[in-house]
Write a protein that holds these residues in place. Sequence first.
Motif, PDB file in Angstrom:
ATOM      1  N   ALA A   1      39.622  40.483  50.160  1.00 59.94           N
ATOM      2  CA  ALA A   1      39.612  41.191  49.033  1.00 59.94           C
ATOM      3  C   ALA A   1      39.450  42.631  49.602  1.00 59.94           C
ATOM      4  O   ALA A   1      38.613  43.131  50.616  1.00 59.94           O
ATOM      5  CB  ALA A   1      38.293  40.907  48.063  1.00 59.94           C
ATOM      6  N   VAL A   2      40.114  43.635  48.979  1.00 58.24           N
ATOM      7  CA  VAL A   2      40.050  45.144  49.212  1.00 58.24           C
ATOM      8  C   VAL A   2      39.365  45.785  47.996  1.00 58.24           C
ATOM      9  O   VAL A   2      39.819  45.505  46.865  1.00 58.24           O
ATOM     10  CB  VAL A   2      41.354  45.749  49.650  1.00 58.24           C
ATOM     11  N   VAL A   3      38.312  46.492  48.265  1.00 53.00           N
ATOM     12  CA  VAL A   3      37.570  47.331  47.088  1.00 53.00           C
ATOM     13  C   VAL A   3      37.354  48.779  47.482  1.00 53.00           C
ATOM     14  O   VAL A   3      37.385  48.854  48.748  1.00 53.00           O
ATOM     15  CB  VAL A   3      36.268  46.696  46.873  1.00 53.00           C
ATOM     16  N   ALA A   4      37.254  49.492  46.312  1.00 53.68           N
ATOM     17  CA  ALA A   4      36.743  51.087  46.762  1.00 53.68           C
ATOM     18  C   ALA A   4      35.270  51.052  46.300  1.00 53.68           C
ATOM     19  O   ALA A   4      34.933  50.553  45.306  1.00 53.68           O
ATOM     20  CB  ALA A   4      37.605  51.801  46.003  1.00 53.68           C
ATOM     21  N   ALA A   5      34.458  51.831  46.881  1.00 55.06           N
ATOM     22  CA  ALA A   5      33.119  52.002  46.833  1.00 55.06           C
ATOM     23  C   ALA A   5      32.580  53.273  46.989  1.00 55.06           C
ATOM     24  O   ALA A   5      33.050  54.075  48.072  1.00 55.06           O
ATOM     25  CB  ALA A   5      32.338  50.875  47.284  1.00 55.06           C
ATOM     26  N   SER A   6      31.525  53.792  46.219  1.00 50.35           N
ATOM     27  CA  SER A   6      31.164  55.230  46.602  1.00 50.35           C
ATOM     28  C   SER A   6      30.160  54.890  47.731  1.00 50.35           C
ATOM     29  O   SER A   6      29.715  53.733  48.354  1.00 50.35           O
ATOM     30  CB  SER A   6      30.237  55.668  45.456  1.00 50.35           C
ATOM     31  N   ALA A   7      29.700  55.938  48.264  1.00 44.95           N
ATOM     32  CA  ALA A   7      29.020  56.126  49.714  1.00 44.95           C
ATOM     33  C   ALA A   7      27.552  55.534  49.702  1.00 44.95           C
ATOM     34  O   ALA A   7      27.055  55.348  50.612  1.00 44.95           O
ATOM     35  CB  ALA A   7      28.822  57.622  50.080  1.00 44.95           C
TER      36      ALA A   7
ATOM     37  N   LEU B   1      46.363  52.464  47.621  1.00 45.09           N
ATOM     38  CA  LEU B   1      46.305  51.184  46.948  1.00 45.09           C
ATOM     39  C   LEU B   1      46.136  51.229  45.505  1.00 45.09           C
ATOM     40  O   LEU B   1      45.933  50.121  44.797  1.00 45.09           O
ATOM     41  CB  LEU B   1      45.248  50.103  47.319  1.00 45.09           C
ATOM     42  N   ASP B   2      46.021  52.414  44.737  1.00 45.74           N
ATOM     43  CA  ASP B   2      46.225  52.740  43.483  1.00 45.74           C
ATOM     44  C   ASP B   2      44.819  51.984  42.965  1.00 45.74           C
ATOM     45  O   ASP B   2      44.662  51.501  41.705  1.00 45.74           O
ATOM     46  CB  ASP B   2      47.301  52.004  42.484  1.00 45.74           C
ATOM     47  N   LEU B   3      43.691  51.974  43.663  1.00 47.20           N
ATOM     48  CA  LEU B   3      42.338  51.530  43.172  1.00 47.20           C
ATOM     49  C   LEU B   3      41.789  52.832  42.403  1.00 47.20           C
ATOM     50  O   LEU B   3      40.868  53.466  43.237  1.00 47.20           O
ATOM     51  CB  LEU B   3      41.606  51.044  44.418  1.00 47.20           C
TER      52      LEU B   3
ATOM     53  N   ALA C   1      35.133  49.518  42.500  1.00 43.93           N
ATOM     54  CA  ALA C   1      36.283  49.344  42.020  1.00 43.93           C
ATOM     55  C   ALA C   1      36.972  48.201  42.713  1.00 43.93           C
ATOM     56  O   ALA C   1      36.947  48.392  43.916  1.00 43.93           O
ATOM     57  CB  ALA C   1      37.378  50.500  41.980  1.00 43.93           C
ATOM     58  N   ASP C   2      37.598  47.254  41.878  1.00 42.52           N
ATOM     59  CA  ASP C   2      38.763  46.503  42.465  1.00 42.52           C
ATOM     60  C   ASP C   2      39.428  45.944  41.347  1.00 42.52           C
ATOM     61  O   ASP C   2      39.339  46.371  40.198  1.00 42.52           O
ATOM     62  CB  ASP C   2      37.603  45.080  42.751  1.00 42.52           C
ATOM     63  N   SER C   3      40.359  45.164  41.705  1.00 41.78           N
ATOM     64  CA  SER C   3      41.287  44.688  40.726  1.00 41.78           C
ATOM     65  C   SER C   3      41.934  43.533  41.228  1.00 41.78           C
ATOM     66  O   SER C   3      41.599  42.948  42.385  1.00 41.78           O
ATOM     67  CB  SER C   3      42.791  45.754  40.809  1.00 41.78           C
ATOM     68  N   SER C   4      42.793  42.687  40.315  1.00 37.56           N
ATOM     69  CA  SER C   4      43.275  41.411  40.681  1.00 37.56           C
ATOM     70  C   SER C   4      44.440  41.540  41.763  1.00 37.56           C
ATOM     71  O   SER C   4      44.731  40.527  42.426  1.00 37.56           O
ATOM     72  CB  SER C   4      43.928  40.646  39.488  1.00 37.56           C
ATOM     73  N   ALA C   5      45.052  42.933  41.731  1.00 35.67           N
ATOM     74  CA  ALA C   5      46.218  42.916  42.730  1.00 35.67           C
ATOM     75  C   ALA C   5      45.460  43.205  44.412  1.00 35.67           C
ATOM     76  O   ALA C   5      46.168  42.742  45.141  1.00 35.67           O
ATOM     77  CB  ALA C   5      46.724  44.417  42.585  1.00 35.67           C
ATOM     78  N   THR C   6      44.173  43.383  44.399  1.00 32.63           N
ATOM     79  CA  THR C   6      43.777  43.764  45.669  1.00 32.63           C
ATOM     80  C   THR C   6      42.716  42.630  45.636  1.00 32.63           C
ATOM     81  O   THR C   6      42.028  42.711  46.851  1.00 32.63           O
ATOM     82  CB  THR C   6      42.969  45.110  45.803  1.00 32.63           C
ATOM     83  N   ALA C   7      42.620  41.300  45.265  1.00 32.16           N
ATOM     84  CA  ALA C   7      41.626  40.345  45.004  1.00 32.16           C
ATOM     85  C   ALA C   7      42.104  39.436  46.545  1.00 32.16           C
ATOM     86  O   ALA C   7      41.227  38.804  46.979  1.00 32.16           O
ATOM     87  CB  ALA C   7      41.376  39.539  44.015  1.00 32.16           C
TER      88      ALA C   7
END
Length: 399
Positions: free
Chosen positions: A126-132, A218-220, A99-105
């Motif tokens: 950039a800040v992203v969310a990811a599964s394990a 971060l609402d991701l 998961a990523d977004s323009s707000a956390t790029a």
Amino acid sequence: MDPRDLWTEALSGVLARPVRSALTTLGTVLGIATLVITIGVAATAGNQIEGRFSALAATSVTVTVPPPPPGPDPVPLVEWSGTDAVRRLAGVESAAALADSSATANVQVRANDITSTGGVSGQGLAVVAASAELPAAVRGRMTAGRFYDEGNITRRDRVAVLGDQAARLLGVQRVDGAPAVFIEGQSYTVIGILGSVRREERLSTAVILPPTTAAERLDLTTVTRVLVNTSLGAAEQVARQAPIALAPGHQDSLAVTAPPDLTKARGAVRGDVDGMFLVLGLVSLVVGAIGIANVTLVTVMERTGEIGLRRALGASRRQVAGQFLLESTTIGLLGGTIGSVLGIVVVVAVAAAQEWTPVLDLAPALGAPVAGALVGLLAGLYPSLRAARMEPVDALRAT
């Protein structure tokens, strides 16, 4: 004249000037060798390119998830747990959601002064969310520490994994001292550094958070991509089945990026390589043919007296033309044979140096001497006809 006598005379004419004949043969040698090398190296490199292409691109499938439709309580098309269904598909080796977004790029990330030797520093990352399962999905490896697990995700731990380039920018080299990074004023403990990323290489400059933590702080919340790695040959099937497994009933809303056809890719690469070397080979053959024609013509001029004597003793125009034509054909045949052997040796040497498996096509290698003889035959047409047109009296008077 007996054909054996004609062959003997032609061979004597070639061997009478060995240095000139060798230099004349060199052009044909280079042309034929280039053609043999073209076919051999192209086939060998084609197999190697296909192997490398198969190892990565031919087994990578990406599912892009659009944002949920607007509404008071939007429902995402793909849940974070959806990758479990994808991993159960035949031919899937690994899968992870991202998961990523323009707000956390481009978020200001600051490292504390314990791990940053130059003082407190900040970088736009950039800040992203990811599964394990992300390390396996991006074909990366942990160069320090570990990746977060399901326990960290369930507990909503404030932990982070840095891409290797992001860690370098922030001055984080080790994680055994529990260094921290600050994102929007909140600290996250760095538990690992992810390096050697072969898919999604931009993650090397990103901060990776557990999905629950990223959603809370971060609402991701929405999965934007699912990265799938398959066994060789299973990508096409998985590309058809993955959207159904991720979003049953809404699979048409997902965009799937599947690898291109290997046969077409290999054919395109081999065609480009063949075209480039073929031009070089043809140019070398043309140069060789011109060299044979020039030397044969010079030989005719030098042997005017010999030609006149032969004509005076009863040699026909056909016999004179045949002798010089056979000489030029012999030079072309020798050049083709030597060039074919040289080309095979070069192909094997290149393959051995690169630790590749050489691929040799016997048809071009065996046909190369015939091609060389044909080049010599065509190159000797004009000089031999000029020799045949000489009148005995004029030839003897010119000596």
